[in-house]
Design a protein around this motif. Sequence first.
Motif, PDB file in Angstrom:
ATOM      1  N   TYR A 124      28.831  39.359  31.888  1.00  0.00           N
ATOM      2  CA  TYR A 124      27.857  39.134  32.954  1.00  0.00           C
ATOM      3  C   TYR A 124      28.546  38.968  34.303  1.00  0.00           C
ATOM      4  CZ  TYR A 124      24.484  38.145  29.234  1.00  0.00           C
ATOM      5  OH  TYR A 124      23.675  38.241  28.131  1.00  0.00           O
ATOM      6  N   GLU A 125      27.760  39.156  35.348  1.00  0.00           N
ATOM      7  CA  GLU A 125      28.152  38.738  36.680  1.00  0.00           C
ATOM      8  C   GLU A 125      27.796  37.250  36.833  1.00  0.00           C
ATOM      9  OE1 GLU A 125      29.845  40.551  38.552  1.00  0.00           O
ATOM     10  OE2 GLU A 125      29.421  42.650  38.077  1.00  0.00           O
ATOM     11  N   GLU A 130      23.976  41.902  34.092  1.00  0.00           N
ATOM     12  CA  GLU A 130      24.952  42.469  33.171  1.00  0.00           C
ATOM     13  C   GLU A 130      26.128  43.107  33.903  1.00  0.00           C
ATOM     14  OE1 GLU A 130      23.355  45.162  30.359  1.00  0.00           O
ATOM     15  OE2 GLU A 130      22.316  43.625  29.188  1.00  0.00           O
ATOM     16  N   LEU A 131      27.314  42.815  33.446  1.00  0.00           N
ATOM     17  CA  LEU A 131      28.511  43.511  33.909  1.00  0.00           C
ATOM     18  C   LEU A 131      28.547  44.895  33.275  1.00  0.00           C
ATOM     19  CD1 LEU A 131      31.295  43.454  35.357  1.00  0.00           C
ATOM     20  CD2 LEU A 131      32.234  42.509  33.246  1.00  0.00           C
ATOM     21  N   SER A 132      28.286  44.926  31.962  1.00  0.00           N
ATOM     22  CA  SER A 132      28.107  46.186  31.232  1.00  0.00           C
ATOM     23  C   SER A 132      27.315  45.876  29.965  1.00  0.00           C
ATOM     24  CB  SER A 132      29.458  46.831  30.885  1.00  0.00           C
ATOM     25  OG  SER A 132      30.201  46.003  30.007  1.00  0.00           O
TER      26      SER A 132
END
Length: 540
Positions: A124-125, A130-132
């Motif tokens: 996550y950021e 979501e980061l990915s």
Amino acid sequence: MRVGIDVGGTNTDAVLLSGRQDTEVRVVAAVKTPTTRDVTAGVVAAIGDLLHDAPEGFEPGEITAVMIGTTHFTNAVVQARRLAPTAVVRLGLPATAAVPPLTGWPQRLRSAVGDRTYLCHGGYEYDGSELSALNPDELRRVAGDLAAAGVRSVAVSSVFAPVSGAMEQQAAQLLRAEVPELRVSCSHEFGRIGLLERENATVLNAALVDLADELADALTAALADVGITAPLLLSQNDGTLMDVEYARRFPAATFASGPTNSMRGAGFLSGVADCAVIDVGGTTTDIGMLVGGFPRETASTTDIAGIRTNWRMPDVLSLGIGGGSLVHDFSHGERTMVGPDSVGFALPSRALVFGGDVLTLTDVAVAAGLTRVGTTTALVRCFDQARARAVLARVNERIADAVDRMRTSPAPLPVVLVGGGSVVLPDTLPGLPDVRRPDHFDVANAIGAAIAKVGGELDRVIPIADGARAHVLAEAKAEAIAQAESAGARPGSVEIVEVDEVPLAYLPGGATRVRVKAVGDLDLDRVRTRAARPVGAPIA
């Protein structure tokens, strides 16, 4: 009636207390026995001696709870022994690849846990976006590899897991679906910001779960053998308790519980909630600060056997000075050195005052006339009392200087001396006029275990909009209180003992790390009910 036990490097201390509230607690019996190489055997011996010293007519069935602070898990990591082969699965690709899991670990510990790591997509950021995306096929391939290698314990971490643990939970479910017997530790349950340090703490925890099962079964059986059927609880390193089922899942929570117990016991025995505590054992002197009745926690990362972690730990400064410390070059003035090597639990057999063959700090204290143990005949003949006092004066200066390094204010500071080894210290120290040595100082650690409370903690990054601070803090406090009550605190006894806000200036949107800690008195009736169930809910 409750039993408190603390296992130290030299002695295992046990106390029998009566009373339900801190203000009513009374020490009924106390014993100190040498710690054994098999720590469980030492605990059993201490309980046997304690029951022997209990008042006439006392029955083991009268005990309502047994609280133990143990060094089992710390010793296992330091010695790199009895660690389960453990895989590390990090959710962070395409980021984080530059610093892979287990970075900075000593090679012997990497080898001890199997040195098996995997990088997968996810994470996550800071704001929960979501980061990915999680890749289920990627995780299934990892699970197949784990099954083929026979690995049964895994640590799952992801970027900004304290903001949201959902992705780690999904990954754990996918891995267990493929390998049902797999035991998974997730980093969001450790709740601290800092990917690598949080991940390291999670790996250590995952490597200890098998040992936790062995310890829980051994201690429960040992108590049953002497007729104690009361619930077993273990001390955590923040001064709160966890039941045996929770300990099976989070054994790493016991790291540094010894100094925590000593500080809590010192505060209770002295009646001082804010003070410096000097705990002198057989091997080390631990110096910490008590704030509001609880140990001040370190604000930095903590090194455990050469591994950086951000697991909650008391802020403790340790010196290699204890009752069993070896004294080198006693007769050579300024060349005389005390510690850091020590005879440890062999003090009763190796110190000169007990007929041994090595000079320890306890021998010097006896020669100086500060304490009387063993037989002093040989010392009186061989050692100059003035020289002995000069050696102790240098030790006193080192300890007083360490207390000054720990304090954050020039205001007068009470100092409480505890620990069996504190007999080598005088009742006054250089620059510290208010030194107190309470009754039962030698078993303060066991008392601290017995009076420990139940806690709930929230540690999270929260975006705080303008004007919303009071509302956010109120919700955080309510959640921490609810966690404490759910964990076994008696409703109505829970109070907020710590609130920290750290604005994260490098992140937009008013992102703030909010940490709230709540503690309350142990509800023994609820704990007994939980102990009767096959699987217990966590205490703290």
